[in-house]
Design a protein around this motif. Structure first.
Motif, PDB file in Angstrom:
ATOM      1  N   ALA B 168       0.856  -1.191   0.000  1.00 41.74           N
ATOM      2  CA  ALA B 168       0.000   0.000   0.000  1.00 41.74           C
ATOM      3  C   ALA B 168       0.892   1.240   0.000  1.00 41.74           C
ATOM      4  O   ALA B 168       2.039   1.191   0.442  1.00 41.74           O
ATOM      5  N   HIS B 169       0.344   2.310  -0.503  1.00 42.77           N
ATOM      6  CA  HIS B 169       1.058   3.588  -0.535  1.00 42.77           C
ATOM      7  C   HIS B 169       0.143   4.673  -0.010  1.00 42.77           C
ATOM      8  O   HIS B 169      -1.061   4.639  -0.271  1.00 42.77           O
ATOM      9  N   CYS B 170       0.701   5.583   0.743  1.00 43.42           N
ATOM     10  CA  CYS B 170      -0.150   6.649   1.276  1.00 43.42           C
ATOM     11  C   CYS B 170       0.711   7.884   1.568  1.00 43.42           C
ATOM     12  O   CYS B 170       1.937   7.793   1.648  1.00 43.42           O
ATOM     13  N   GLY B 276       4.503   8.707   2.718  1.00 47.64           N
ATOM     14  CA  GLY B 276       5.205   9.985   2.611  1.00 47.64           C
ATOM     15  C   GLY B 276       5.661  10.425   3.990  1.00 47.64           C
ATOM     16  O   GLY B 276       6.822  10.732   4.215  1.00 47.64           O
ATOM     17  N   GLU B 277       4.710  10.420   4.919  1.00 49.97           N
ATOM     18  CA  GLU B 277       5.021  10.805   6.290  1.00 49.97           C
ATOM     19  C   GLU B 277       4.502   9.710   7.220  1.00 49.97           C
ATOM     20  O   GLU B 277       3.433   9.146   6.982  1.00 49.97           O
ATOM     21  N   VAL B 278       5.279   9.404   8.237  1.00 45.72           N
ATOM     22  CA  VAL B 278       4.827   8.449   9.245  1.00 45.72           C
ATOM     23  C   VAL B 278       4.674   9.186  10.570  1.00 45.72           C
ATOM     24  O   VAL B 278       5.569   9.921  10.987  1.00 45.72           O
ATOM     25  N   VAL B 279       3.522   9.009  11.182  1.00 43.48           N
ATOM     26  CA  VAL B 279       3.268   9.601  12.499  1.00 43.48           C
ATOM     27  C   VAL B 279       3.157   8.454  13.496  1.00 43.48           C
ATOM     28  O   VAL B 279       2.324   7.558  13.325  1.00 43.48           O
ATOM     29  N   LEU B 280       4.021   8.461  14.489  1.00 40.31           N
ATOM     30  CA  LEU B 280       3.980   7.417  15.505  1.00 40.31           C
ATOM     31  C   LEU B 280       3.192   7.925  16.708  1.00 40.31           C
ATOM     32  O   LEU B 280       3.536   8.958  17.289  1.00 40.31           O
ATOM     33  N   ALA B 281       2.130   7.206  17.027  1.00 40.13           N
ATOM     34  CA  ALA B 281       1.299   7.556  18.185  1.00 40.13           C
ATOM     35  C   ALA B 281       1.120   6.277  18.994  1.00 40.13           C
ATOM     36  O   ALA B 281       0.030   5.766  19.164  1.00 40.13           O
ATOM     37  N   MET B 282       2.243   5.738  19.427  1.00 36.34           N
ATOM     38  CA  MET B 282       2.241   4.394  20.007  1.00 36.34           C
ATOM     39  C   MET B 282       2.069   4.386  21.518  1.00 36.34           C
ATOM     40  O   MET B 282       2.090   3.322  22.137  1.00 36.34           O
ATOM     41  N   GLY B 283       1.923   5.575  22.092  1.00 34.08           N
ATOM     42  CA  GLY B 283       1.619   5.626  23.519  1.00 34.08           C
ATOM     43  C   GLY B 283       2.815   5.325  24.397  1.00 34.08           C
ATOM     44  O   GLY B 283       3.970   5.459  23.987  1.00 34.08           O
ATOM     45  N   ALA B 284       2.518   4.919  25.619  1.00 31.71           N
ATOM     46  CA  ALA B 284       3.560   4.630  26.598  1.00 31.71           C
ATOM     47  C   ALA B 284       3.116   3.415  27.411  1.00 31.71           C
ATOM     48  O   ALA B 284       1.925   3.124  27.493  1.00 31.71           O
ATOM     49  N   ILE B 285       4.084   2.721  27.965  1.00 32.57           N
ATOM     50  CA  ILE B 285       3.796   1.527  28.764  1.00 32.57           C
ATOM     51  C   ILE B 285       4.229   1.811  30.198  1.00 32.57           C
ATOM     52  O   ILE B 285       5.326   2.324  30.442  1.00 32.57           O
ATOM     53  N   GLU B 286       3.339   1.475  31.135  1.00 41.47           N
ATOM     54  CA  GLU B 286       3.663   1.737  32.534  1.00 41.47           C
ATOM     55  C   GLU B 286       4.758   0.785  33.004  1.00 41.47           C
ATOM     56  O   GLU B 286       4.825  -0.369  32.593  1.00 41.47           O
ATOM     57  N   ARG B 287       5.595   1.295  33.894  1.00 42.84           N
ATOM     58  CA  ARG B 287       6.705   0.487  34.405  1.00 42.84           C
ATOM     59  C   ARG B 287       6.326  -0.171  35.726  1.00 42.84           C
ATOM     60  O   ARG B 287       5.752   0.494  36.598  1.00 42.84           O
ATOM     61  N   TRP B 430      10.452  12.273  32.745  1.00 41.23           N
ATOM     62  CA  TRP B 430       9.835  10.978  32.420  1.00 41.23           C
ATOM     63  C   TRP B 430      10.622   9.816  33.022  1.00 41.23           C
ATOM     64  O   TRP B 430      10.103   8.720  33.169  1.00 41.23           O
ATOM     65  N   GLY B 431      11.889  10.062  33.291  1.00 33.16           N
ATOM     66  CA  GLY B 431      12.751   8.950  33.697  1.00 33.16           C
ATOM     67  C   GLY B 431      12.825   7.918  32.593  1.00 33.16           C
ATOM     68  O   GLY B 431      12.810   6.717  32.837  1.00 33.16           O
ATOM     69  N   ALA B 432      12.878   8.423  31.383  1.00 36.37           N
ATOM     70  CA  ALA B 432      12.848   7.515  30.229  1.00 36.37           C
ATOM     71  C   ALA B 432      13.460   8.223  29.030  1.00 36.37           C
ATOM     72  O   ALA B 432      13.729   9.427  29.069  1.00 36.37           O
ATOM     73  N   PHE B 433      13.671   7.445  27.962  1.00 31.72           N
ATOM     74  CA  PHE B 433      14.181   8.018  26.724  1.00 31.72           C
ATOM     75  C   PHE B 433      13.016   8.500  25.867  1.00 31.72           C
ATOM     76  O   PHE B 433      12.022   7.791  25.700  1.00 31.72           O
ATOM     77  N   LEU B 434      13.190   9.692  25.303  1.00 27.97           N
ATOM     78  CA  LEU B 434      12.175  10.253  24.412  1.00 27.97           C
ATOM     79  C   LEU B 434      12.777  10.437  23.026  1.00 27.97           C
ATOM     80  O   LEU B 434      13.993  10.566  22.874  1.00 27.97           O
ATOM     81  N   PRO B 435      11.926  10.495  22.007  1.00 29.22           N
ATOM     82  CA  PRO B 435      12.425  10.690  20.639  1.00 29.22           C
ATOM     83  C   PRO B 435      13.146  12.024  20.524  1.00 29.22           C
ATOM     84  O   PRO B 435      12.699  13.016  21.110  1.00 29.22           O
ATOM     85  N   ASP B 436      14.240  12.016  19.779  1.00 32.45           N
ATOM     86  CA  ASP B 436      14.985  13.269  19.601  1.00 32.45           C
ATOM     87  C   ASP B 436      15.018  13.654  18.127  1.00 32.45           C
ATOM     88  O   ASP B 436      14.186  14.390  17.660  1.00 32.45           O
ATOM     89  N   LYS B 437      15.985  13.100  17.367  1.00 34.98           N
ATOM     90  CA  LYS B 437      16.141  13.524  15.973  1.00 34.98           C
ATOM     91  C   LYS B 437      16.010  12.332  15.024  1.00 34.98           C
ATOM     92  O   LYS B 437      16.343  11.199  15.377  1.00 34.98           O
ATOM     93  N   THR B 438      15.553  12.625  13.820  1.00 34.28           N
ATOM     94  CA  THR B 438      15.475  11.584  12.792  1.00 34.28           C
ATOM     95  C   THR B 438      15.735  12.215  11.441  1.00 34.28           C
ATOM     96  O   THR B 438      15.515  13.422  11.265  1.00 34.28           O
ATOM     97  N   HIS B 439      16.212  11.409  10.496  1.00 36.67           N
ATOM     98  CA  HIS B 439      16.386  11.918   9.133  1.00 36.67           C
ATOM     99  C   HIS B 439      15.210  11.517   8.252  1.00 36.67           C
ATOM    100  O   HIS B 439      15.143  11.873   7.089  1.00 36.67           O
ATOM    101  N   GLU B 440      14.285  10.731   8.807  1.00 33.95           N
ATOM    102  CA  GLU B 440      13.104  10.320   8.037  1.00 33.95           C
ATOM    103  C   GLU B 440      12.013  11.386   8.182  1.00 33.95           C
ATOM    104  O   GLU B 440      12.046  12.199   9.106  1.00 33.95           O
ATOM    105  N   ASP B 441      11.025  11.322   7.305  1.00 38.37           N
ATOM    106  CA  ASP B 441       9.865  12.177   7.474  1.00 38.37           C
ATOM    107  C   ASP B 441       8.952  11.472   8.472  1.00 38.37           C
ATOM    108  O   ASP B 441       8.013  10.770   8.110  1.00 38.37           O
ATOM    109  N   LEU B 442       9.316  11.624   9.723  1.00 45.25           N
ATOM    110  CA  LEU B 442       8.752  10.805  10.784  1.00 45.25           C
ATOM    111  C   LEU B 442       8.599  11.683  12.018  1.00 45.25           C
ATOM    112  O   LEU B 442       9.487  12.465  12.341  1.00 45.25           O
ATOM    113  N   ARG B 443       7.473  11.571  12.693  1.00 52.04           N
ATOM    114  CA  ARG B 443       7.350  12.300  13.954  1.00 52.04           C
ATOM    115  C   ARG B 443       6.516  11.493  14.935  1.00 52.04           C
ATOM    116  O   ARG B 443       5.759  10.609  14.541  1.00 52.04           O
ATOM    117  N   CYS B 444       6.698  11.803  16.206  1.00 49.31           N
ATOM    118  CA  CYS B 444       5.937  11.151  17.259  1.00 49.31           C
ATOM    119  C   CYS B 444       4.936  12.145  17.813  1.00 49.31           C
ATOM    120  O   CYS B 444       5.224  13.335  17.897  1.00 49.31           O
TER     121      CYS B 444
END
Lengths: 90, 954
Positions: B168-170, B276-287, B430-444
């Motif tokens: 598929a393409h979008c 073309g663009e990917v949007v990540l909305a994958m949430g968070a998991i409790e520790r 957060w006491g966790a790692f968060l997204p920083d930089k990417t070279h893809e057309d990608l955002r969280c």
């Protein structure tokens, strides 16, 4: 899967249509016999293997069949450019 | 029995009951339940046994992060799937699930004795416990470990299901359909582009499904998305990996949520989506939090208890204690209280609690213990109380409860972000790692981007405890049974890198890939090493995000579609004759043609005798063929091959040897010059494409000044080898326009004319040592010509032969097969083919390398013949050769057998071998040690039959 722009077809096509061809701009000498053993070894086997910009050859095997050159970042796999064989190093 | 169904609430359909079984026992739930929620509602707390210690385990989470409650679902023969996470298994009528890793039953497990001897499995136990004696590994250790450890049982029968696959393409792909993902999809869709929205759950909504206040909005948004033509919403679809340039692979589960008799069509579908663009909305998991007894059934994530109550209408207990280091635990406790789930206490390691939370808890009559930590959980098969202490070490007290909810903060789900090589930054809040930089057309967006207001908290995994670390049974990785003390031990033993600690302790290496354990493991290592988390690093996220079926990966590529099978036009004929086939490259080739009850040896012996005494026919159509055309064709071949080609006259053939630039043989074949500017090349069957590619490479990139065209003609020509003393008599009546007399048509010549009324390129060549022809005809006429030769051959006793006979006949003559008698390290001289190298040629591909010091050094392995002392003994191909069979082990191996057959012609075995300094060992006896015996053989020239070549003339 990478999308690779073929400079002959002038289209970005999926990686499965292409075959990697090793480092680019290593010309076969006109007279290999003039090379010393050490020089010949270097030409045959020693490659630059950079971290970052890498000049490399690809062939659009399942397309136009042409060999071309590319500049790819070995860290990100991003293609900076592709250009026809015989053109100057970019 | 402590969980129960709340009187109301949840998204379940209370009018529709669903019946199912767990461990063979009938049970029920409602439509909309998961297997986990239905079982919890029935009071089930015990779901499985742990990997190493067989400790009783319950539910930890309500989603794909669940490490404990792994079940096997049986949907009939061949349809048994192990290691499914109970919270992710949708309930349907007839669902048959069983718990795993228990022996003999879930409640009573004999292997749980392991737990009493916990030292049996310390960190690195594979590495250090079972080192020796080596023999004991196979017979003692491995069977025991296999009995004790493991996750589920692999299916043993063939999967009868079909799996679909599509592309598929979008313009925009959104992964995760929680509030943030839905908002992103709606925004992108408004721009008119194609939008895909994927979610792994049975319905979209994500976290909103556990928040009734958002249900009206969710229904409205879902309807809006459904009404848009440019939006594709896929639920039950897990985005399993992000690959280069926004290529996302997702697996859609199509039928597993349906009763078996309602499941039609493919079971799963693999989507390959380029966006073309990917949007990540994958949430968070409790520790989870790490404390003594944190794995007793009934200890679970606070967010899970909230989901079970608000989404499924199930209370996980009647007296709940919350152990929090984070505000979200208070919020969940208050939401649970409001939903009718009895919360008796909130314990929080922090002394200072936000006043509005503390006040709300007080109003709800929930006892609060700020500054306290749980130090012990009592109960074995289920929680029956906790001990808490001020700061974990101070004065303690006991609380009565039947479930403990852990709120250890949240870990953003950055898996796909990391697949895309996006960088991460440590976030203190957060006491966790968060997204920083990417070279893809990608955002969280949303929680996985850190953009979620969930309050604040401590980033502490391990709670302070009265016991020293090395004595505690506080678990970090529940699925792999890794305790905090294992990580301590690994550090104590010298491991520093988190990648090494992970592999030594196996933390994060189970099927959940550490979704709940990685961060805690990292923080514990950081604490023990007294170095900040950021210096210790993070292990690598790799696809797939969750475990996937092999079927989905395979898709349609199975059975006949697994890989293409190439057949010649004569293949049908061979089939009718009862040929036994072998695959060569992708070709199916007739190996031999057994008659009656013949085995391969008998058939091959008969076929060999027929070729040597009368005539045989062989389908050689698979030979690679390249048409080389142009004014510079001869110059080009002269540069490519070792042999001289310019002097070859039209109408003549030559055996060509092709080297790589490194000087080693890579292909060979007989080629013909048809005209000054036209050659018909042949290559090995397997090498055809490779040789053409190599020639194109030189032609395009090194010698683009040469005017030459290369065309693959492998499938354009059928090739029928007619070999044997009567070969000429068989083809003579069929050929027109070619003088077949030996004078006019000598060995290694080619003629063009007609056979059976169609054009032919007739080669007089021999790979058998007999008088022989290779009849090339256009493939569309191949079968007709073969039939005509076969019919004509009946007068002369013609016998069809296969590749095995071809191999024996050529070995009798010492002809090599590239790839069998060579292995990529063999030069022309090594193979005894020095004669094929043009001495006067100034250059050809590989020539310079033939003068390299190692290539000209003495002692290289050379091709020789071997004759065993016992003439009936056939050596094994690949067997190693030694000079002195009495030397100490390990012996010095001086070479190996490359080809070995029984020769019916000679009435004895023959073999070829590569032996160090082989040509200087003529007449020597060498030895081939085999199990139980050592075989002796004499070194001879690799030419066993008709060395003068007199039989080439019939």
């Amino acid at each position: 899967m990478l999308l690779i722009h073929c400079p002959y077809c002038e289209e970005a096509r999926p990686e499965v249509e292409f075959v990697y061809g090793g480092e680019a701009h290593i010309a076969r000498p006109i007279d290999p016999s003039a090379f010393s053993d050490a020089e010949w070894e270097k030409l045959l086997y020693i490659r630059s293997n950079p971290r970052g910009r890498h000049h490399e050859r690809w062939r659009h095997t399942h397309g136009c069949g042409r060999f071309f050159n590319a500049v790819r970042d070995t860290v990100t796999d991003v293609f900076e450019t592709t250009y026809k064989a015989g053109e100057a190093r970019k | 029995m402590s969980g129960f169904r709340l009187a109301d609430g949840g998204r379940i359909d209370r009018r529709t009951k669903r019946t199912f079984s767990f461990d063979g026992k009938a049970s029920w739930g409602y439509a909309g339940d998961s297997l986990a929620s239905a079982l919890l509602a029935q009071g089930q707390m015990l779901f499985g046994r742990s990997f190493k210690y067989h400790r009783p385990r319950g539910i930890l989470g309500a989603g794909v992060e669940e490490p404990n409650a792994l079940v096997t679902v049986d949907r009939g023969p061949g349809r048994v799937t192990p290691n499914l996470r109970a919270p992710s298994v949708a309930l349907h009528d007839g669902l048959a699930a069983t718990s795993q890793n228990r022996f003999p039953s879930l409640r009573f497990d004999m292997v749980a004795l392991n737990d009493q001897f916990g030292a049996f499995f310390p960190a690195g136990f594979y590495n250090k416990t079972f080192m020796w004696p080596r023999a004991a590994w196979e017979k003692v250790y491995e069977p025991i470990i296999r009995r004790l450890a493991g996750l589920g049982d692999s299916p043993t029968t063939r999967d009868p299901d079909h799996y679909d696959a599509t592309y598929a393409h979008c313009e925009t792909l959104v992964v995760g359909a929680g509030p943030a993902g839905i908002a992103a999809a709606l925004e992108a869709a408004a721009n008119g582009g194609r939008v895909f929205l994927l979610d792994e759950q049975d319905e979209i909504g994500g976290g909103a499904l556990s928040d009734p206040a958002q249900w009206a909005w969710l229904a409205e948004a879902s309807a809006k998305l459904a009404a848009m033509d440019n939006v594709t919403v896929l639920s039950r679809t897990t985005a399993i990996g992000h690959y280069h340039q926004n290529f996302v692979v997702a697996a859609e589960r199509l039928t597993d949520h349906l009763p078996v008799d309602a499941a039609h069509g493919p079971r799963e579908k693999l989507w390959r989506i380029r966006a073309g663009e990917v949007v990540l909305a994958m949430g968070a998991i409790e520790r989870p939090l790490v404390f003594e007894g944190n794995d007793v059934p009934g200890v679970m994530l606070a967010s899970a208890a909230r989901t079970f109550a608000l989404r499924y209408g199930v209370a996980v207990g009647r007296k709940l204690v919350v152990m929090a280091v984070h505000d979200s635990g208070w919020r969940d406790a208050l939401a649970l209280h409001a939903a009718g789930v009895p919360i008796t206490a909130i314990v929080d390691l922090r002394r200072d609690i936000a006043p509005e939370l503390a006040e709300a808890a007080r109003d709800a009559r929930i006892a609060c213990y700020p500054g306290y930590a749980v130090t012990k959980v009592s109960g074995r098969l289920a929680v029956d109380g906790v001990s808490i202490a001020l700061a974990g070490v101070g004065k303690g007290l006991k609380l009565d409860c039947d479930a403990v909810l852990m709120a250890g903060g949240w870990t953003p789900t950055v898996h796909l972000w990391s697949h895309a090589k996006g960088s991460l930054r440590w976030d203190e809040n957060w006491g966790a790692f968060l997204p920083d930089k990417t070279h893809e057309d990608l955002r969280c967006v949303g929680a996985c981007a850190g953009a979620w207001d969930f309050g604040s908290g401590l980033s502490v995994g391990l709670l302070p405890a009265p016991k020293p670390l090395h004595e505690s049974k506080a678990f970090v990785d529940f699925q792999n049974d890794v305790k905090a003390r294992d990580i301590g031990l690994a550090v104590q033993e010298g491991f520093r890198s988190i990648e090494h600690i992970k592999r030594y302790t196996t933390n994060g290496m189970a099927t959940d890939q550490g979704k709940t354990s990685n961060l805690n493991g990292l923080q514990i290592a950081s604490g023990v090493l007294s170095r900040p988390v950021t210096e210790i690093g993070l292990t690598t996220f790799r696809p797939p995000y969750t475990p996937q079926s092999f079927g989905a990966m395979l898709g349609h590529h199975k059975e006949a579609l697994f890989q293409p099978l190439r057949k010649t036009v004569i293949d049908d004929w061979a089939d009718i004759q009862g040929a036994v086939y072998e695959n060569v490259a992708q070709w199916r080739r007739a190996r031999y043609f057994p008659q009656g009850s013949e085995d391969m040896d008998a058939a091959v012996a008969r076929e060999c005798r027929a070729v040597r005494s009368a005539v045989g026919v062989f389908d050689a159509s698979t030979l690679g063929k390249i048409e080389v055309v142009g004014p510079d064709a001869a110059e080009f071949l002269n540069r490519m091959y070792t042999n001289p080609w310019k002097s070859l006259e039209p109408g003549r053939c030559r055996y060509g040897l092709l080297l790589g630039e490194h000087g080693f043989i890579i292909d060979d074949g007989v080629s013909a010059r048809l005209a000054p500017d036209r050659f018909h090349l042949t290559t090995t069957t397997g090498g055809a494409a490779r040789v053409l590619g190599m020639m194109e490479d030189y032609l395009q990139t090194e010698w683009s000044d040469l005017n030459v065209w290369l065309t693959s003609t492998t499938e354009q020509w059928s090739v029928i080898a007619v070999q044997g003393p009567k070969a000429r008599r068989v083809i003579a009546p069929l050929v027109e326009g070619i003088d077949l007399s030996p004078e006019a048509f000598p060995h290694m010549a080619v003629r063009e004319g007609q056979i059976c009324g169609v054009e032919t390129r007739l080669f007089r060549v021999s790979f058998t040592g007999e008088l022989g022809f290779e009849v090339n005809v256009p493939a569309e006429h191949g079968r007709m010509v073969w039939d005509a030769i076969w019919a004509e051959g009946q007068k002369h006793g013609v016998t069809p032969y296969g590749t095995e006979t071809m191999h024996v006949l050529r070995a009798e003559k010492g002809f090599i097969i590239v790839g069998q008698d060579t292995d990529g390290t063999v030069t022309p001289d090594d193979a005894g083919l020095g004669w094929a190298v043009g001495k006067k040629k100034p250059d050809f591909v590989g020539k310079r390398s033939l003068a390299r010091p190692d290539i000209v050094a003495p002692g290289r392995k050379q091709l020789v013949g071997l004759l065993t002392e016992d003439p009936q003994m056939v050596l094994e191909e690949g067997a190693q050769i030694v000079a002195d069979p009495n030397q100490a082990v390990p012996m010095t191996m001086i070479g190996h057998v490359t080809s070995s057959y029984h020769s019916a012609t000679l009435g004895r075995s023959i073999a070829m071998a590569l032996v160090a300094g082989g040509r200087d060992r003529m007449g020597d006896t060498l030895h081939i040690p085999m199990p139980g015996k050592t075989i002796s053989a004499k070194v001879v020239a690799p030419m066993f039959y008709d060395p003068e070549g007199s039989r080439l003339n019939g």
